[in-house]
Design a protein around this motif. Structure first.
Motif, PDB file in Angstrom:
ATOM      1  N   ALA A  86       0.845  -1.198   0.000  1.00 12.71           N
ATOM      2  CA  ALA A  86       0.000   0.000   0.000  1.00 12.71           C
ATOM      3  C   ALA A  86       0.879   1.245   0.000  1.00 12.71           C
ATOM      4  O   ALA A  86       2.007   1.228   0.523  1.00 12.71           O
ATOM      5  CB  ALA A  86      -0.902   0.005   1.230  1.00 12.71           C
ATOM      6  N   PRO A  87       0.395   2.362  -0.574  1.00 15.14           N
ATOM      7  CA  PRO A  87       1.175   3.606  -0.564  1.00 15.14           C
ATOM      8  C   PRO A  87       1.337   4.142   0.849  1.00 15.14           C
ATOM      9  O   PRO A  87       0.509   3.859   1.736  1.00 15.14           O
ATOM     10  CB  PRO A  87       0.320   4.557  -1.417  1.00 15.14           C
ATOM     11  N   PRO A  88       2.389   4.928   1.089  1.00 14.15           N
ATOM     12  CA  PRO A  88       2.675   5.438   2.445  1.00 14.15           C
ATOM     13  C   PRO A  88       1.503   6.187   3.077  1.00 14.15           C
ATOM     14  O   PRO A  88       1.267   6.070   4.283  1.00 14.15           O
ATOM     15  CB  PRO A  88       3.867   6.369   2.222  1.00 14.15           C
ATOM     16  N   GLN A  89       0.777   6.964   2.246  1.00 13.69           N
ATOM     17  CA  GLN A  89      -0.346   7.732   2.796  1.00 13.69           C
ATOM     18  C   GLN A  89      -1.417   6.817   3.376  1.00 13.69           C
ATOM     19  O   GLN A  89      -1.995   7.098   4.429  1.00 13.69           O
ATOM     20  CB  GLN A  89      -0.998   8.620   1.723  1.00 13.69           C
ATOM     21  N   GLU A  90      -1.679   5.716   2.664  1.00 14.51           N
ATOM     22  CA  GLU A  90      -2.706   4.781   3.114  1.00 14.51           C
ATOM     23  C   GLU A  90      -2.268   4.077   4.396  1.00 14.51           C
ATOM     24  O   GLU A  90      -3.071   3.852   5.299  1.00 14.51           O
ATOM     25  CB  GLU A  90      -2.992   3.752   2.015  1.00 14.51           C
ATOM     26  N   ILE A  91      -0.981   3.733   4.467  1.00 11.19           N
ATOM     27  CA  ILE A  91      -0.451   3.083   5.669  1.00 11.19           C
ATOM     28  C   ILE A  91      -0.552   4.024   6.868  1.00 11.19           C
ATOM     29  O   ILE A  91      -0.966   3.626   7.961  1.00 11.19           O
ATOM     30  CB  ILE A  91       1.010   2.653   5.452  1.00 11.19           C
ATOM     31  N   GLU A  92      -0.191   5.284   6.656  1.00 13.43           N
ATOM     32  CA  GLU A  92      -0.260   6.273   7.738  1.00 13.43           C
ATOM     33  C   GLU A  92      -1.693   6.467   8.207  1.00 13.43           C
ATOM     34  O   GLU A  92      -1.960   6.538   9.416  1.00 13.43           O
ATOM     35  CB  GLU A  92       0.317   7.599   7.247  1.00 13.43           C
ATOM     36  N   LYS A  93      -2.616   6.525   7.248  1.00 18.47           N
ATOM     37  CA  LYS A  93      -4.030   6.690   7.595  1.00 18.47           C
ATOM     38  C   LYS A  93      -4.528   5.489   8.391  1.00 18.47           C
ATOM     39  O   LYS A  93      -5.256   5.640   9.380  1.00 18.47           O
ATOM     40  CB  LYS A  93      -4.861   6.859   6.328  1.00 18.47           C
ATOM     41  N   SER A  94      -4.132   4.292   7.967  1.00 19.41           N
ATOM     42  CA  SER A  94      -4.555   3.076   8.655  1.00 19.41           C
ATOM     43  C   SER A  94      -4.017   3.046  10.078  1.00 19.41           C
ATOM     44  O   SER A  94      -4.720   2.622  11.014  1.00 19.41           O
ATOM     45  CB  SER A  94      -4.072   1.846   7.891  1.00 19.41           C
ATOM     46  N   GLU A  95      -2.784   3.488  10.258  1.00 15.92           N
ATOM     47  CA  GLU A  95      -2.184   3.484  11.595  1.00 15.92           C
ATOM     48  C   GLU A  95      -2.899   4.456  12.526  1.00 15.92           C
ATOM     49  O   GLU A  95      -3.084   4.177  13.713  1.00 15.92           O
ATOM     50  CB  GLU A  95      -0.695   3.825  11.494  1.00 15.92           C
ATOM     51  N   GLU A  96      -3.307   5.597  11.978  1.00 14.18           N
ATOM     52  CA  GLU A  96      -4.053   6.564  12.787  1.00 14.18           C
ATOM     53  C   GLU A  96      -5.428   6.020  13.154  1.00 14.18           C
ATOM     54  O   GLU A  96      -5.918   6.207  14.278  1.00 14.18           O
ATOM     55  CB  GLU A  96      -4.189   7.893  12.025  1.00 14.18           C
ATOM     56  N   GLU A  97      -6.070   5.343  12.196  1.00  8.85           N
ATOM     57  CA  GLU A  97      -7.372   4.740  12.458  1.00  8.85           C
ATOM     58  C   GLU A  97      -7.254   3.652  13.522  1.00  8.85           C
ATOM     59  O   GLU A  97      -8.107   3.541  14.409  1.00  8.85           O
ATOM     60  CB  GLU A  97      -7.957   4.153  11.171  1.00  8.85           C
ATOM     61  N   ALA A  98      -6.191   2.837  13.416  1.00 13.45           N
ATOM     62  CA  ALA A  98      -5.968   1.771  14.405  1.00 13.45           C
ATOM     63  C   ALA A  98      -5.791   2.352  15.801  1.00 13.45           C
ATOM     64  O   ALA A  98      -6.314   1.821  16.789  1.00 13.45           O
ATOM     65  CB  ALA A  98      -4.751   0.939  14.013  1.00 13.45           C
ATOM     66  N   LYS A  99      -5.065   3.462  15.879  1.00 15.74           N
ATOM     67  CA  LYS A  99      -4.834   4.123  17.166  1.00 15.74           C
ATOM     68  C   LYS A  99      -6.154   4.628  17.761  1.00 15.74           C
ATOM     69  O   LYS A  99      -6.409   4.488  18.969  1.00 15.74           O
ATOM     70  CB  LYS A  99      -3.862   5.290  16.973  1.00 15.74           C
ATOM     71  N   SER A 100      -6.999   5.196  16.901  1.00 15.04           N
ATOM     72  CA  SER A 100      -8.287   5.713  17.351  1.00 15.04           C
ATOM     73  C   SER A 100      -9.207   4.580  17.806  1.00 15.04           C
ATOM     74  O   SER A 100      -9.861   4.672  18.859  1.00 15.04           O
ATOM     75  CB  SER A 100      -8.955   6.504  16.225  1.00 15.04           C
ATOM     76  N   ILE A 101      -9.269   3.494  17.023  1.00 15.88           N
ATOM     77  CA  ILE A 101     -10.112   2.353  17.375  1.00 15.88           C
ATOM     78  C   ILE A 101      -9.615   1.708  18.666  1.00 15.88           C
ATOM     79  O   ILE A 101     -10.405   1.349  19.548  1.00 15.88           O
ATOM     80  CB  ILE A 101     -10.131   1.315  16.233  1.00 15.88           C
ATOM     81  N   PHE A 102      -8.304   1.561  18.783  1.00 14.26           N
ATOM     82  CA  PHE A 102      -7.701   0.964  19.979  1.00 14.26           C
ATOM     83  C   PHE A 102      -8.118   1.746  21.229  1.00 14.26           C
ATOM     84  O   PHE A 102      -8.521   1.162  22.239  1.00 14.26           O
ATOM     85  CB  PHE A 102      -6.177   0.949  19.836  1.00 14.26           C
ATOM     86  N   ALA A 103      -8.041   3.063  21.140  1.00 15.52           N
ATOM     87  CA  ALA A 103      -8.426   3.909  22.274  1.00 15.52           C
ATOM     88  C   ALA A 103      -9.911   3.748  22.592  1.00 15.52           C
ATOM     89  O   ALA A 103     -10.311   3.731  23.769  1.00 15.52           O
ATOM     90  CB  ALA A 103      -8.111   5.370  21.967  1.00 15.52           C
ATOM     91  N   GLY A 104     -10.732   3.605  21.543  1.00 13.96           N
ATOM     92  CA  GLY A 104     -12.169   3.421  21.748  1.00 13.96           C
ATOM     93  C   GLY A 104     -12.517   2.086  22.374  1.00 13.96           C
ATOM     94  O   GLY A 104     -13.527   1.964  23.073  1.00 13.96           O
ATOM     95  N   LEU A 105     -11.691   1.075  22.123  1.00 14.04           N
ATOM     96  CA  LEU A 105     -11.943  -0.259  22.664  1.00 14.04           C
ATOM     97  C   LEU A 105     -11.380  -0.443  24.076  1.00 14.04           C
ATOM     98  O   LEU A 105     -11.816  -1.329  24.804  1.00 14.04           O
ATOM     99  CB  LEU A 105     -11.320  -1.323  21.749  1.00 14.04           C
ATOM    100  N   ASP A 106     -10.424   0.384  24.437  1.00 18.09           N
ATOM    101  CA  ASP A 106      -9.752   0.265  25.735  1.00 18.09           C
ATOM    102  C   ASP A 106     -10.639   0.877  26.821  1.00 18.09           C
ATOM    103  O   ASP A 106     -10.367   1.940  27.360  1.00 18.09           O
ATOM    104  CB  ASP A 106      -8.394   0.961  25.679  1.00 18.09           C
ATOM    105  N   PHE A 107     -11.723   0.168  27.148  1.00 20.22           N
ATOM    106  CA  PHE A 107     -12.741   0.705  28.048  1.00 20.22           C
ATOM    107  C   PHE A 107     -12.218   0.960  29.455  1.00 20.22           C
ATOM    108  O   PHE A 107     -12.669   1.894  30.120  1.00 20.22           O
ATOM    109  CB  PHE A 107     -13.942  -0.250  28.110  1.00 20.22           C
ATOM    110  N   ASP A 108     -11.279   0.120  29.921  1.00 16.54           N
ATOM    111  CA  ASP A 108     -10.776   0.325  31.277  1.00 16.54           C
ATOM    112  C   ASP A 108      -9.549   1.233  31.317  1.00 16.54           C
ATOM    113  O   ASP A 108      -9.011   1.511  32.386  1.00 16.54           O
ATOM    114  CB  ASP A 108     -10.458  -1.016  31.946  1.00 16.54           C
ATOM    115  N   GLY A 109      -9.101   1.703  30.156  1.00 19.77           N
ATOM    116  CA  GLY A 109      -8.026   2.679  30.095  1.00 19.77           C
ATOM    117  C   GLY A 109      -6.678   2.192  30.575  1.00 19.77           C
ATOM    118  O   GLY A 109      -5.840   2.999  31.001  1.00 19.77           O
ATOM    119  N   ASP A 110      -6.424   0.873  30.456  1.00 21.53           N
ATOM    120  CA  ASP A 110      -5.142   0.356  30.930  1.00 21.53           C
ATOM    121  C   ASP A 110      -4.077   0.309  29.840  1.00 21.53           C
ATOM    122  O   ASP A 110      -2.973  -0.188  30.060  1.00 21.53           O
ATOM    123  CB  ASP A 110      -5.320  -1.029  31.546  1.00 21.53           C
ATOM    124  N   GLY A 111      -4.413   0.805  28.655  1.00 23.67           N
ATOM    125  CA  GLY A 111      -3.440   0.832  27.568  1.00 23.67           C
ATOM    126  C   GLY A 111      -3.318  -0.476  26.816  1.00 23.67           C
ATOM    127  O   GLY A 111      -2.474  -0.602  25.918  1.00 23.67           O
TER     128      GLY A 111
END
Length: 308
Positions: free
Chosen positions: A197-222
């Protein structure tokens, strides 16, 4: 559950009979605000009539579909839809899907047929998993109590769903086997899709993963535990995110309520076509249409039986 979803749609059909029926309906002693004489009611009735006739509506997001979706979600039938009503309806729909997918596994493990999975039944069944090491089997058994939400020593189907997810999808990305997912491990889910995948798409995916991860981390333990991961793997996280977006687009006056007309008008919103809200709403309508067909078939069978 399927029963709850089925009952919800069955109730909708009772409130909004097919287009040729023009009787008024009373709800809790007051005239129901959404009868087939109302424009919104006529749209929904038309949609149900088309479904009953075998016509496929899902090819386009029509006004009829949006009216039907609104009325199915509006469980108190007051003509206004709140975020909580939509969320509850979609959670029930998601739960039904998970149950249907896991019924076969549960049926094989539940040897005494009491509808519950005991630890002994679980241990006995996983003995036959030839491709899984004894160490992993013991790990599964050790984690069994963590999914027993009510502490009764057995798992209902709903409690077993995250366990089954832990045994398979979760373990595939839990590279260090500690029973928790770091952000790095969570990102592995999308790695296969990002090859070349092109670098822009990879960067976008990584940001999305970070956002989803934070949304799923309900107890906030990282980190993400198996139950938190199941919210993602089951599709519930994506469903509720799409619902929030659809509600936000529809609630143009920001009063926290959405009418059927607001739902229909959202099709003109430039953000709607091609969005996650658009694609998810098509799937929700498809599921509702399936239940409408099932309810109509059952009613037709009952009517035919009464005539004999």
């Amino acid at each position: 559950s399927k029963t709850r979803l089925y009952s919800s749609i069955a109730g909708l059909i009772e409130v909004l009979p097919l287009a040729e029926t023009r009787r008024k309906v009373r709800n809790k002693g007051t005239m129901h605000p959404l009868t087939t004489r109302s424009p919104l009611g006529l749209l929904a009735a038309s949609a149900m009539a088309s479904v009953a006739a075998g016509q496929e509506l899902i090819k386009i997001t029509s006004a009829e579909q949006m009216a039907l979706l609104h009325l199915a979600m509006d469980t108190d039938h007051d003509g206004s839809l709140t975020p909580e009503e939509g969320s509850k309806f979609l959670r029930d729909m998601n739960r039904e899907t998970g149950r249907m997918q896991a019924m076969g596994i549960m049926g094989n493990m539940d040897t005494n047929r009491d509808g519950l999975l005991s630890l002994d039944e679980f241990r006995e069944d996983v003995k036959h998993f030839k491709t899984i090491s004894d160490e992993k089997k013991e790990d599964f058994a050790n984690h069994f109590p963590s999914f027993d939400d009510d502490g009764d020593g057995s798992l209902s189907l709903d409690e077993a769903l995250p366990l089954f997810n832990y045994m398979f999808p979760f373990r595939q990305v839990d590279s260090d086997g500690d029973g928790l997912l770091t952000l790095k491990e969570f990102r592995q889910i999308a790695q296969a899709k990002l090859q070349n995948a092109p670098p822009q798409e990879i960067e976008k995916s990584e940001e999305e993963a970070k956002s989803i991860f934070a949304g799923l981390d309900f107890d906030g333990d990282g980190k993400i535990n198996p139950k938190e991961h199941y919210v993602y793997e089951s599709g519930l996280y994506a469903t509720l995110t799409a619902w929030e977006a659809l509600f936000r687009m529809s609630d143009t006056d920001e009063d926290g309520k959405v009418s059927g007309e607001d739902f229909i008008a959202v099709r003109e919103n430039r953000q709607f076509p091609g969005s996650a809200a658009y694609h998810h709403s098509k799937e929700w309508v498809r599921r509702i249409e399936e239940v409408v067909k099932e309810v109509q078939a059952k009613k037709a069978k009952e009517k035919k039986s009464d005539e004999l």
